[in-house]
Write an enzyme that holds these catalytic residues in place. Structure first.
Site: not given
Ligand code: UDX
Ligand code: UDX
Length: 465
Positions: A280, A224, A169
């Site tokens: 991430c 990714k 994603e």
């Molecule tokens: C995502 C991506 O999946 C991860 O790889 C990426 O690096 C960060 O973003 P995200 O959706 O942001 O994760 O994570 P989070 O909001 O913590 O949601 C994960 C969910 O999975 C939680 O609600 C947790 O309860 C659930 N979970 C975890 C399960 O249902 N089963 C498990 O065994 C572990």
């Molecule tokens: C990131 C990737 O953009 C997305 O493609 C991936 O799937 C998940 O990780 P996210 O972490 O949700 O997404 O936000 P992003 O907009 O990338 O920002 C990450 C961090 O960088 C934030 O703390 C943001 O404030 C910072 N940032 C971003 C900067 O400091 N400067 C910039 O120009 C852009």
């Protein structure tokens, strides 16, 4: 296969919005989102849509439209895994905190647990799609677990079969709905053409087929990781230049603009700030460092490690600058913190620079008043744990109202680029703050001229005096 039922394990920032979009564009497909956390699921089922566990502009409208029709949130893994033709694994993948690779490698325990649930409950042929960001070759682990289930199956009539795909994603928080509806590309890795085709058919309901890229599993997984590494690298690059601008008097925004207008470089991700946060970037680069070391590519590992080092350095230098500017001590001074989420338009605080900066300011003896339009008090409490001890109200308070936050503070530190910070009434604020007063704008978003006019001293990232 005609996909009629989709299940997503993990109702988080990725799983929730992604499944809402699939439900929106595929009314004939039943989308079930399951999670081991009953509290999360009940939040997704909240009547009051402003209490959904994930804040994303545009999300609640879609949930409102689809929930109870073809979008369902549940803790019943067994039932919905069994029903599913296609299962997304979208659980969190934290960095390991102990054992081999501690602090760098990704902990796959949740992915493994999910694979085991699938191997137990799936029926017939099931496509399993890894959505979580994972180390290269994780699909192999998932496959191994699923294959063991197939081999152990005694009733050959009902034999389970699996295809494993990687479909990382790329959505960014705060713009998730738009990113999902209009992605630059959709990446699908795998070797089962039929399964790939089934997944392509879902996305092609709203995305042009030309944007769907198919590769082998490993290339998809690695792409990714590298996309995130390149994005983070740009931020560290521009952050080093922000310091150079401050030292020399050049203006960072002009430099970013001039550099970004070269189409080979591009204008995005050139905003200097307090360093990248979010779930991430740090995790994925740490993992890249780990993998590179694992393969004996030590120079490669060192190169990417520097991207992380610069991120810490930027935060450290801000804290030092604040202390130095406020006459060398902030002990017994009060500081307003504006913004706590890791970026604007999200309530997520994972790896937010605000956490490190607030802790350091507290350690230096300051009292903080913290305001964020979306982050709840309970979340800040969790983030500001010191050695598992909550920092009591004697060290910081939560502020509900933006203007009240400035009452009797010595300085104000802007940490998130929330839009409402751009047009503040600085005349009104200057009356509330103690004199002499300072603004430290780590995102260069406040109106510098207005602040100066009101008599407040201002420092902005990437601008010399
Ligand atoms: C995502 C991506 O999946 C991860 O790889 C990426 O690096 C960060 O973003 P995200 O959706 O942001 O994760 O994570 P989070 O909001 O913590 O949601 C994960 C969910 O999975 C939680 O609600 C947790 O309860 C659930 N979970 C975890 C399960 O249902 N089963 C498990 O065994 C572990
Ligand atoms: C990131 C990737 O953009 C997305 O493609 C991936 O799937 C998940 O990780 P996210 O972490 O949700 O997404 O936000 P992003 O907009 O990338 O920002 C990450 C961090 O960088 C934030 O703390 C943001 O404030 C910072 N940032 C971003 C900067 O400091 N400067 C910039 O120009 C852009």
């Amino acid at each position: 296969m005609n996909i009629k039922s989709v299940c997503c394990i993990g109702a988080g920032y990725v799983g929730g919005p992604t499944m809402a979009i699939i439900a929106k564009y595929c009314p004939d497909i039943q989308v079930n989102v399951v999670d081991i956390n009953p509290e999360r699921i009940s939040q997704w089922n909240e009547r009051d849509l402003s209490d959904l566990p994930v804040y994303e502009p545009g999300l609640k409208e879609i949930v409102e439209k689809c929930r109870g029709k073809n979008l369902n949130f549940s803790t019943n893994m067994e039932k919905y895994i069994a029903e599913a033709d296609l299962i997304f694994i979208s659980v969190n993948t934290p960095t390991k905190t102990r054992g081999i690779g501690s602090g760098q490698a990704i902990d796959l325990k949740y992915v493994e647990a999910s694979s085991r649930e699938i191997s137990n409950y799936a029926r017939g042929h099931t496509i399993v799609v890894e959505k979580s960001t994972l180390p290269v070759k994780t699909a192999q682990t998932i496959k191994a677990i699923l294959d063991a289930a197939v081999k152990g199956e005694k009733n050959l009539e009902k034999k389970k079969t699996f295809s494993v795909l990687s479909n990382p994603e790329f959505l960014a928080e705060g713009t998730a709905i738009n990113d999902l509806e209009n992605p630059d590309r959709v990446l699908i890795g795998g070797d089962d053409k039929e399964a790939i085709n089934d997944l392509v058919n879902i996305y092609s309901r709203w995305i042009e087929k030309e944007k769907v890229l198919t590769t082998d599993l490993w290339s998809s997984e690695l792409s990714k990781l590298i996309s995130n590494a390149f994005l983070a690298q740009r931020i560290s690059s521009i952050n080093t230049i922000s310091a150079l601008c401050e030292a020399t008097g050049a203006k960072i925004k002009d430099v970013s603009l001039a550099v970004g207008m070269d189409r080979r470089i591009g204008k995005y991700f050139l905003n200097s700030g307090p360093g990248f946060g979010g779930s991430c970037f740090k995790k994925d680069i740490s993992n890249l460092v780990y993998i590179s070391n694992h393969y004996g590519l030590f120079e490669v590992a060192e190169y990417w490690q520097k991207v992380l080092d610069i991120n810490y350095w930027q935060q450290r230098r801000f804290v030092e600058l604040i202390v130095k500017t406020m006459f060398g001590t902030i002990s017994s001074k009060t500081i307003a913190i504006l913004g706590f989420s890791f970026k604007a338009n999200t309530n997520d605080t994972r790896e937010s620079p605000a956490i490190y900066i607030c802790r350091k300011l507290i350690e230096e003896g300051a009292f903080l008043k913290i305001y964020d339009p979306k982050v709840k008090y309970s979340q800040m409490q969790k983030d500001l744990l010191f050695n598992d001890q909550r920092i009591g109200e004697e060290k910081w308070v939560y502020s509900n109202s933006i203007y009240e936050t400035f009452e009797n503070v010595d300085s104000a530190v802007f940490l998130t680029e929330w839009e409402e910070f751009e047009s503040l009434n600085w005349q009104e604020i200057s009356i509330k703050m103690r004199q002499p007063s300072w603004v430290f704008d780590t995102r260069s978003i406040v109106n510098m001229e207005e602040v100066k006019k009101s008599g407040i001293n201002i420092w902005q990232v990437g601008y010399g005096n």
